[in-house]
Design an enzyme around this catalytic site. Sequence first.
Site, short mmCIF file in Angstrom:
data_model
loop_
_atom_site.label_atom_id
_atom_site.label_comp_id
_atom_site.label_asym_id
_atom_site.label_seq_id
_atom_site.Cartn_x
_atom_site.Cartn_y
_atom_site.Cartn_z
N GLY A 1 0.79 -1.23 0.00
CA GLY A 1 0.00 0.00 0.00
C GLY A 1 0.82 1.28 0.00
N ARG B 1 -15.29 -15.16 -9.49
CA ARG B 1 -14.87 -13.78 -9.72
C ARG B 1 -16.08 -12.83 -9.65
NH1 ARG B 1 -10.04 -12.38 -11.31
NH2 ARG B 1 -9.20 -14.35 -11.97
N ASN C 1 -6.00 3.08 -12.30
CA ASN C 1 -5.02 2.07 -11.88
C ASN C 1 -3.62 2.60 -12.15
OD1 ASN C 1 -4.04 -0.60 -11.14
ND2 ASN C 1 -3.71 -0.97 -13.32
N HIS D 1 0.06 0.97 -13.23
CA HIS D 1 0.68 -0.26 -13.72
C HIS D 1 2.17 0.00 -13.91
CE1 HIS D 1 1.00 -4.10 -15.74
NE2 HIS D 1 1.74 -3.51 -16.66
N LEU E 1 -7.43 -6.06 -19.71
CA LEU E 1 -6.40 -5.94 -18.67
C LEU E 1 -5.28 -4.97 -19.06
CD1 LEU E 1 -5.25 -7.10 -15.96
CD2 LEU E 1 -3.96 -8.72 -17.38
#
Length: 206
Positions: free
Chosen positions: A12, A65, A107, A109, A144
């Site tokens: 985190g 999921r 997000n 990445h 993704l």
Amino acid sequence: MKKIVILISGRGSNMQAIVQAAQREQWAAEIAAVISNKPDAAGLQFAQSQGIPTVVVESKTFASRESFDLALQQEIDKIGADLVVLAGFMRILTPAFVQHYENRIINIHPSLLPSFVGLHTHQQALDAGVKLHGATVHFVTAELDHGPIIDQACIRVSNDDTADSLAQRLLEKEHIIYPRAVRLFVEDKLEVQGDRVLIHTDTSQF
Ligand code: GAR
């Protein structure tokens, strides 16, 4: 006051950088909750130390999921999030979940997308012999590690770099671009136009 929910799976440190930037820069936003899919995620302790509500939706207790994502969605919607921030959240999300938060889920990445999707991005970069490696903040879409790019940062790859050394150096850059991107969202300075994100601020100092 926008409500931000941050999803983590582990350490985190990006979540921490966002929380600290929000406090330091007095964003018109509240980190309304930190949610982890793992009960032992180290980042939960930091969130609690800041008085941020934490929630665990333990992924391994769900049969599918879809059922996990639904439970997660219910938690997020109970809080009334304006923005969902994935910060080291190591789950592939269902298209239905992603669709539900269209243009309000982001997000980070650890590669210069569209190169090196998926896992082991630092090793992928070494194997490809690239001289610049980086990180990307992007809106999340069903595919993704795709979706409109908000910001990127890069580092030079040197002869003696390893996957670990790249990860370590890159993390420092992540901690700059991710809070900055979240702040731009909070201030309504991001406009998604198809596959592109227009940033309505002076980016020459970035
Ligand atoms: C970060 O390097 C982030 O880019 C990466 O995981 C790390 C989480 O660190 N994310 C992914 O690989 C997502 N596919 P953190 O928990 O200390 O923020």
